[in-house]
Write a protein that holds these residues in place. Structure first.
Motif, short mmCIF file in Angstrom:
data_model
loop_
_atom_site.label_atom_id
_atom_site.label_comp_id
_atom_site.label_asym_id
_atom_site.label_seq_id
_atom_site.Cartn_x
_atom_site.Cartn_y
_atom_site.Cartn_z
N ALA A 12 -10.32 22.69 -3.46
CA ALA A 12 -9.69 22.11 -4.64
C ALA A 12 -10.39 21.37 -5.63
N LEU A 13 -11.59 20.83 -5.26
CA LEU A 13 -12.49 20.14 -6.20
C LEU A 13 -13.08 21.05 -7.28
N LEU A 14 -13.49 21.95 -6.77
CA LEU A 14 -14.12 23.24 -7.59
C LEU A 14 -12.86 23.83 -8.39
N LEU A 15 -12.06 23.83 -8.03
CA LEU A 15 -10.79 24.63 -9.14
C LEU A 15 -10.35 23.34 -10.06
N ILE A 16 -10.56 22.35 -9.78
CA ILE A 16 -10.16 21.19 -10.64
C ILE A 16 -11.33 21.20 -11.71
N LEU A 17 -12.49 21.15 -11.23
CA LEU A 17 -13.78 21.36 -12.13
C LEU A 17 -13.84 22.21 -12.87
N GLU A 18 -13.24 23.45 -12.43
CA GLU A 18 -13.14 24.78 -13.51
C GLU A 18 -12.14 24.58 -14.34
N ARG A 19 -10.99 23.87 -13.97
CA ARG A 19 -9.86 23.75 -15.08
C ARG A 19 -10.23 22.81 -15.98
N LEU A 20 -11.29 21.69 -15.68
CA LEU A 20 -11.72 20.79 -16.65
C LEU A 20 -12.84 21.14 -17.73
N GLY A 21 -13.34 22.42 -17.36
CA GLY A 21 -14.15 22.94 -18.31
C GLY A 21 -15.68 23.19 -17.83
N VAL A 22 -15.78 22.88 -16.43
CA VAL A 22 -17.17 22.63 -16.01
C VAL A 22 -17.50 24.21 -15.66
N SER A 23 -18.61 24.64 -16.15
CA SER A 23 -18.93 26.19 -15.95
C SER A 23 -19.27 26.42 -14.66
N GLY A 24 -19.20 27.63 -14.06
CA GLY A 24 -19.36 27.97 -12.82
C GLY A 24 -21.00 28.01 -12.70
#
Length: 196
Positions: free
Chosen positions: A69-81
């Motif tokens: 969930a944290l990885l998905l949230i960070l991805e939605r906030l614009g943190v790149s993979g």
């Protein structure tokens, strides 16, 4: 669809969409944790696994779901993979070094999982860890099993003497032979001889 809205409202709607997606991810993770915990409880009850394995399984599943969930949230906030992957590989390298530094602790934790999964012994069983064929080893009633140690209450021949407690590292049970008596009453020879 948002082309007819003013620019200020469009940016506000975009931000609200991101917040809505983050809240949705948190809600779905919460539902998933509850479903997995129920599934784990049902599996433990169905297959008659030791109840001590329930908290560990819940923790592991919770950590995995929360991390996803944290990885998905960070991805939605614009943190790149790429940034996430670089950070993960750096932590993995440090973790590998820490793994070798803490090998005995990790060995005890792994052996704890084996004790629970193989039902080698349970709480209130009387066990003896044998040194070899001619020397008696540690004896006692199992009063606690945690990630690092199994706590044994030593039997004493004299009832007026307070019982002592031994903490035996869990990996010791896979390096030596273990004699086990099930139940709450020790065998008669148990009370007669206690090594010192």
């Amino acid at each position: 669809m948002r082309g007819w809205l003013p620019v200020a409202v469009q940016s506000w709607v975009a931000e609200m969409m991101v917040i809505g997606q983050v809240l949705l991810i948190i809600f779905v993770a919460w539902l998933l944790r509850r479903a997995v915990q129920r599934l784990i409880r049902r599996v433990i009850e169905t297959y008659n696994l030791p109840p001590h394995s329930l908290p560990g399984a819940r923790r592991v599943s919770g950590i995995l779901i929360n991390a996803a969930a944290l990885l998905l949230i960070l991805e939605r906030l614009g943190v790149s993979g790429t940034v996430l992957w670089t950070a993960f590989s750096g932590f993995a390298a440090v973790g590998a070094v820490a793994f070798f530094a803490a090998w005995s602790v990790l060995s005890n934790i792994f052996c704890t999982m084996l004790i629970f999964s193989t039902n080698q012994f349970r709480i209130n069983d009387h066990i003896e860890v044998l040194e070899n064929g001619e020397k008696p080893g540690f004896k006692g009633r199992v009063i606690d099993i945690n990630l690092i140690y199994t706590t044994l209450e030593e039997a004493t021949a004299d009832a007026s003497v307070a019982a002592t407690v031994l903490q035996v590292p869990n990996n010791m049970f896979f390096q030596r032979a273990v004699r086990r008596w099930r139940g709450t009453e020790p065998p008669p020879l148990w009370r007669m001889v206690t090594p010192r």
